[in-house]
Design a protein around this motif. Structure first.
Motif, PDB file in Angstrom:
ATOM      1  N   ILE A 269      60.784  46.393  36.534  1.00 55.61           N
ATOM      2  CA  ILE A 269      60.858  46.325  38.003  1.00 55.61           C
ATOM      3  C   ILE A 269      62.043  45.439  38.370  1.00 55.61           C
ATOM      4  O   ILE A 269      62.095  44.270  37.966  1.00 55.61           O
ATOM      5  CB  ILE A 269      59.548  45.756  38.603  1.00 55.61           C
ATOM      6  CG1 ILE A 269      58.363  46.631  38.178  1.00 55.61           C
ATOM      7  CG2 ILE A 269      59.644  45.670  40.136  1.00 55.61           C
ATOM      8  CD1 ILE A 269      57.011  46.063  38.565  1.00 55.61           C
ATOM      9  N   LEU A 270      62.981  46.003  39.110  1.00 57.93           N
ATOM     10  CA  LEU A 270      64.230  45.283  39.372  1.00 57.93           C
ATOM     11  C   LEU A 270      64.264  44.845  40.829  1.00 57.93           C
ATOM     12  O   LEU A 270      64.721  45.569  41.710  1.00 57.93           O
ATOM     13  CB  LEU A 270      65.402  46.179  39.002  1.00 57.93           C
ATOM     14  CG  LEU A 270      65.280  46.593  37.527  1.00 57.93           C
ATOM     15  CD1 LEU A 270      66.100  47.802  37.211  1.00 57.93           C
ATOM     16  CD2 LEU A 270      65.622  45.447  36.609  1.00 57.93           C
ATOM     17  N   ALA A 271      63.711  43.661  41.052  1.00 54.54           N
ATOM     18  CA  ALA A 271      63.591  43.147  42.429  1.00 54.54           C
ATOM     19  C   ALA A 271      64.642  42.080  42.713  1.00 54.54           C
ATOM     20  O   ALA A 271      64.647  41.503  43.792  1.00 54.54           O
ATOM     21  CB  ALA A 271      62.191  42.574  42.640  1.00 54.54           C
ATOM     22  N   ALA A 272      65.520  41.818  41.739  1.00 55.19           N
ATOM     23  CA  ALA A 272      66.511  40.749  41.933  1.00 55.19           C
ATOM     24  C   ALA A 272      67.634  41.212  42.851  1.00 55.19           C
ATOM     25  O   ALA A 272      67.973  42.393  42.895  1.00 55.19           O
ATOM     26  CB  ALA A 272      67.089  40.331  40.595  1.00 55.19           C
ATOM     27  N   ALA A 273      68.201  40.255  43.579  1.00 58.06           N
ATOM     28  CA  ALA A 273      69.412  40.512  44.377  1.00 58.06           C
ATOM     29  C   ALA A 273      70.579  40.032  43.513  1.00 58.06           C
ATOM     30  O   ALA A 273      70.955  38.859  43.541  1.00 58.06           O
ATOM     31  CB  ALA A 273      69.346  39.735  45.679  1.00 58.06           C
ATOM     32  N   GLY A 334      70.396  57.640  47.146  1.00 57.80           N
ATOM     33  CA  GLY A 334      71.528  57.596  46.213  1.00 57.80           C
ATOM     34  C   GLY A 334      71.241  56.673  45.039  1.00 57.80           C
ATOM     35  O   GLY A 334      71.480  57.021  43.875  1.00 57.80           O
ATOM     36  N   LYS A 335      70.689  55.511  45.331  1.00 57.33           N
ATOM     37  CA  LYS A 335      70.401  54.536  44.259  1.00 57.33           C
ATOM     38  C   LYS A 335      69.281  55.028  43.346  1.00 57.33           C
ATOM     39  O   LYS A 335      69.307  54.814  42.133  1.00 57.33           O
ATOM     40  CB  LYS A 335      69.987  53.190  44.874  1.00 57.33           C
ATOM     41  CG  LYS A 335      71.188  52.428  45.381  1.00 57.33           C
ATOM     42  CD  LYS A 335      70.819  51.136  46.051  1.00 57.33           C
ATOM     43  CE  LYS A 335      72.055  50.646  46.792  1.00 57.33           C
ATOM     44  NZ  LYS A 335      71.802  49.506  47.646  1.00 57.33           N
ATOM     45  N   LEU A 336      68.297  55.689  43.941  1.00 58.50           N
ATOM     46  CA  LEU A 336      67.174  56.232  43.169  1.00 58.50           C
ATOM     47  C   LEU A 336      67.704  57.171  42.088  1.00 58.50           C
ATOM     48  O   LEU A 336      67.284  57.104  40.923  1.00 58.50           O
ATOM     49  CB  LEU A 336      66.233  56.967  44.130  1.00 58.50           C
ATOM     50  CG  LEU A 336      65.065  57.753  43.581  1.00 58.50           C
ATOM     51  CD1 LEU A 336      63.987  56.799  43.080  1.00 58.50           C
ATOM     52  CD2 LEU A 336      64.446  58.651  44.650  1.00 58.50           C
ATOM     53  N   ARG A 338      71.117  57.548  41.072  1.00 60.90           N
ATOM     54  CA  ARG A 338      72.153  56.963  40.220  1.00 60.90           C
ATOM     55  C   ARG A 338      71.579  56.063  39.143  1.00 60.90           C
ATOM     56  O   ARG A 338      72.058  56.020  38.020  1.00 60.90           O
ATOM     57  CB  ARG A 338      73.119  56.108  41.070  1.00 60.90           C
ATOM     58  CG  ARG A 338      74.271  56.867  41.656  1.00 60.90           C
ATOM     59  CD  ARG A 338      75.393  55.941  42.077  1.00 60.90           C
ATOM     60  NE  ARG A 338      74.989  54.814  42.885  1.00 60.90           N
ATOM     61  CZ  ARG A 338      74.751  54.854  44.188  1.00 60.90           C
ATOM     62  NH1 ARG A 338      74.850  55.995  44.827  1.00 60.90           N
ATOM     63  NH2 ARG A 338      74.410  53.764  44.841  1.00 60.90           N
ATOM     64  N   LYS A 339      70.523  55.329  39.500  1.00 64.68           N
ATOM     65  CA  LYS A 339      69.996  54.327  38.571  1.00 64.68           C
ATOM     66  C   LYS A 339      68.788  54.842  37.788  1.00 64.68           C
ATOM     67  O   LYS A 339      68.183  54.099  37.031  1.00 64.68           O
ATOM     68  CB  LYS A 339      69.666  53.043  39.327  1.00 64.68           C
ATOM     69  CG  LYS A 339      70.866  52.524  40.147  1.00 64.68           C
ATOM     70  CD  LYS A 339      70.728  51.100  40.587  1.00 64.68           C
ATOM     71  CE  LYS A 339      71.859  50.745  41.549  1.00 64.68           C
ATOM     72  NZ  LYS A 339      72.174  49.323  41.593  1.00 64.68           N
ATOM     73  N   ASN A 340      68.440  56.111  38.044  1.00 67.76           N
ATOM     74  CA  ASN A 340      67.359  56.754  37.299  1.00 67.76           C
ATOM     75  C   ASN A 340      66.020  56.033  37.471  1.00 67.76           C
ATOM     76  O   ASN A 340      65.268  55.838  36.521  1.00 67.76           O
ATOM     77  CB  ASN A 340      67.746  56.850  35.808  1.00 67.76           C
ATOM     78  CG  ASN A 340      66.857  57.805  35.038  1.00 67.76           C
ATOM     79  OD1 ASN A 340      66.161  58.636  35.634  1.00 67.76           O
ATOM     80  ND2 ASN A 340      66.844  57.667  33.712  1.00 67.76           N
TER      81      ASN A 340
HETATM   82  O1  C5P Z   1      72.749  45.982  44.683  1.00 68.65           O
HETATM   83  P1  C5P Z   1      72.055  47.292  44.881  1.00 68.65           P
HETATM   84  O2  C5P Z   1      71.704  47.542  46.315  1.00 68.65           O
HETATM   85  O3  C5P Z   1      72.691  48.435  44.185  1.00 68.65           O
HETATM   86  O4  C5P Z   1      70.610  47.080  44.174  1.00 68.65           O
HETATM   87  C1  C5P Z   1      69.725  48.154  44.016  1.00 68.65           C
HETATM   88  C2  C5P Z   1      68.828  47.911  42.836  1.00 68.65           C
HETATM   89  O5  C5P Z   1      69.616  47.692  41.670  1.00 68.65           O
HETATM   90  C3  C5P Z   1      67.898  46.715  42.913  1.00 68.65           C
HETATM   91  O6  C5P Z   1      66.697  47.113  42.315  1.00 68.65           O
HETATM   92  C4  C5P Z   1      68.620  45.647  42.118  1.00 68.65           C
HETATM   93  O7  C5P Z   1      67.705  44.719  41.545  1.00 68.65           O
HETATM   94  C5  C5P Z   1      69.317  46.456  41.048  1.00 68.65           C
HETATM   95  N1  C5P Z   1      70.582  45.881  40.576  1.00 68.65           N
HETATM   96  C6  C5P Z   1      70.696  45.462  39.269  1.00 68.65           C
HETATM   97  N2  C5P Z   1      71.887  44.982  38.791  1.00 68.65           N
HETATM   98  C7  C5P Z   1      72.951  44.875  39.592  1.00 68.65           C
HETATM   99  C8  C5P Z   1      72.859  45.266  40.943  1.00 68.65           C
HETATM  100  C9  C5P Z   1      71.648  45.760  41.403  1.00 68.65           C
HETATM  101  O8  C5P Z   1      69.713  45.546  38.533  1.00 68.65           O
HETATM  102  N3  C5P Z   1      74.084  44.407  39.114  1.00 68.65           N
END
Ligand code: C5P
Length: 394
Positions: A269-273, A334-336, A338-340
């Motif tokens: 789960i990627l909740a980081a900014a 788009g992110k859904l 692109r990031k699979n």
């Molecule tokens: O920064 P962005 O809007 O693209 O972030 C979308 C998702 O990608 C988030 O879930 C964020 O945690 C993740 N992300 C990441 N690594 C990055 C940029 C974003 O894991 N360098």
């Protein structure tokens, strides 16, 4: 909650008035409530009010004219003990095992789970002594019911308000419902901001508090999952037997921790900014003020989400977040792709009460199937439960 025996310990804060509706709500849910009060609490609300609502005598001393109130017996009787409001003094006593009133005595004898809902002024709450006491109590396995943000009795505005009675009851209900539907599941979560150093003094960061990711980690841990929480420089310090905390500062460190851990996990789960760019050169000495303009060359940081999306195996789930300010749904879709991700949680900074640093959030979940689910504005804990339920569906 039906038939549950609850000890409600009330200590001396203005929020003690909310304990009346809390005891009423608990009784309405079918619980038996035994109220204990510190002597200071009786200055704010009368034992008569609480004994009438709870239909039981209220104890405010370890001994009374009727005899010795057996704290050991009460400690064994209860299915849960909730201390609400828990003042700074009461937290300090509990954290240190001091035992000079009926609440602290029963606390030390209790074998049941203990919940505490602090209430105090913002500076008292933020004081390192209080924060240390809260962590100490959590390290004993006691459950913190987080404070809210808003106007305080002192007239100041900030953190320190006791959780609303409905929230406290929701915490207890969730605990008793004891969903262990994630037992045996391993999860890696990224949360919080990243700091990208410019020189030994300065960094490029962002306003993320880490609250949303930490709330998800706590809900999953409560429901039995083993969580590795890769947390950037956030003030939060979650303590939970099912959470292993991995502290990082930069996007690079977060990337290394997340990619190193993902292979053995069922869920990411990627909740980081995460910072998207970092300075190419980090000065080894403080950058001096010289010309009127200063340009700093930046380079892209690794995209953790996209890298994990590439190596994701069948049976693994990857969940991402999108915090947007405009064109929300299209950007999130788009992110859904692109990031699979298996699904993406969208929050918009245009929604009041959503996004950075709030205790609340308003989300929309977008699935790969095209399904879109919009949720109401809720506390971040309630939002975390919605996200976790969505994961369970998959
Ligand atoms: O920064 P962005 O809007 O693209 O972030 C979308 C998702 O990608 C988030 O879930 C964020 O945690 C993740 N992300 C990441 N690594 C990055 C940029 C974003 O894991 N360098």
């Amino acid at each position: 909650m039906k038939g549950k025996k609850i000890i409600l310990g009330i200590s001396g804060s203005i929020a003690a008035y909310k304990a009346a509706s809390l005891s009423r709500l608990l009784i309405k849910c079918g619980a038996e409530v035994q109220v204990l009060m510190t002597p200071a609490a009786t200055d704010f609300i009368t034992p008569l009010t609480l004994s009438t609502l709870s239909k039981r005598p209220v104890f405010s001393k370890v001994s009374s004219e009727e005899g010795w109130n057996n704290h050991v017996e009460l400690g064994l009787w209860a299915d849960a003990m909730i201390i609400a409001p828990a003042t700074a003094t009461t937290l300090a006593k509990l954290a240190n095992g001091l035992c000079d009133n009926v609440i602290t005595a029963v606390y030390l004898s209790a074998r049941c789970p203990v919940f505490f809902a602090p209430a105090m002024d913002v500076d008292m709450w933020k004081h390192p002594a209080t924060q240390r006491n809260v962590q100490q109590l959590q390290s004993y396995g006691n459950h913190l019911i987080p404070v809210g943000h808003g106007e305080l009795a002192s007239g100041l505005v900030g953190e320190g308000r006791m959780a609303e009675p409905e929230d406290i009851v929701a915490h207890l209900q969730a605990f008793f419902a004891k969903k262990t539907d994630f037992t045996g599941k391993k999860v890696v979560i990224t949360a919080g901001p990243t700091y990208e150093p410019l020189d030994p003094v300065r960094f490029i960061g962002n306003r993320s508090s880490g609250k949303m990711g930490v709330a998800i980690a706590e809900v999953l841990a409560d429901r039995g999952a083993k969580v590795r929480l890769v947390l950037g420089p956030s003030k939060l310090m979650p303590v939970h037997p099912n959470i292993e905390l991995i502290r990082v500062q930069t996007a690079q460190q977060m990337y290394e921790a997340a990619t190193h851990n993902f292979e053995q996990q069922h869920i990411g789960i990627l909740a980081a900014a995460v910072a998207d760019y970092r300075p190419i050169d980090v000065a080894d000495k403080k950058i001096k003020k010289k010309s009127d303009k200063l340009s700093i060359a930046l380079e892209k940081t690794p995209d953790i989400a996209a890298s994990l999306g590439k190596v994701k195996q069948k049976g693994q789930l990857l969940i991402g977040f999108a915090l947007e300010t405009n064109n929300e749904l299209d950007n999130a879709k788009g992110k859904l792709e692109r990031k699979n991700f298996d699904f993406i949680v969208l929050n918009s900074l245009r929604d009041k009460g959503a996004g950075f640093n709030h205790d609340t959030n308003k989300i929309t979940i977008l699935h790969r199937s095209g399904e879109v689910k919009a949720f109401d504005l809720k506390s971040k804990t309630a939002v975390a439960a919605d996200i976790v339920n969505e994961i369970r569906e998959l």
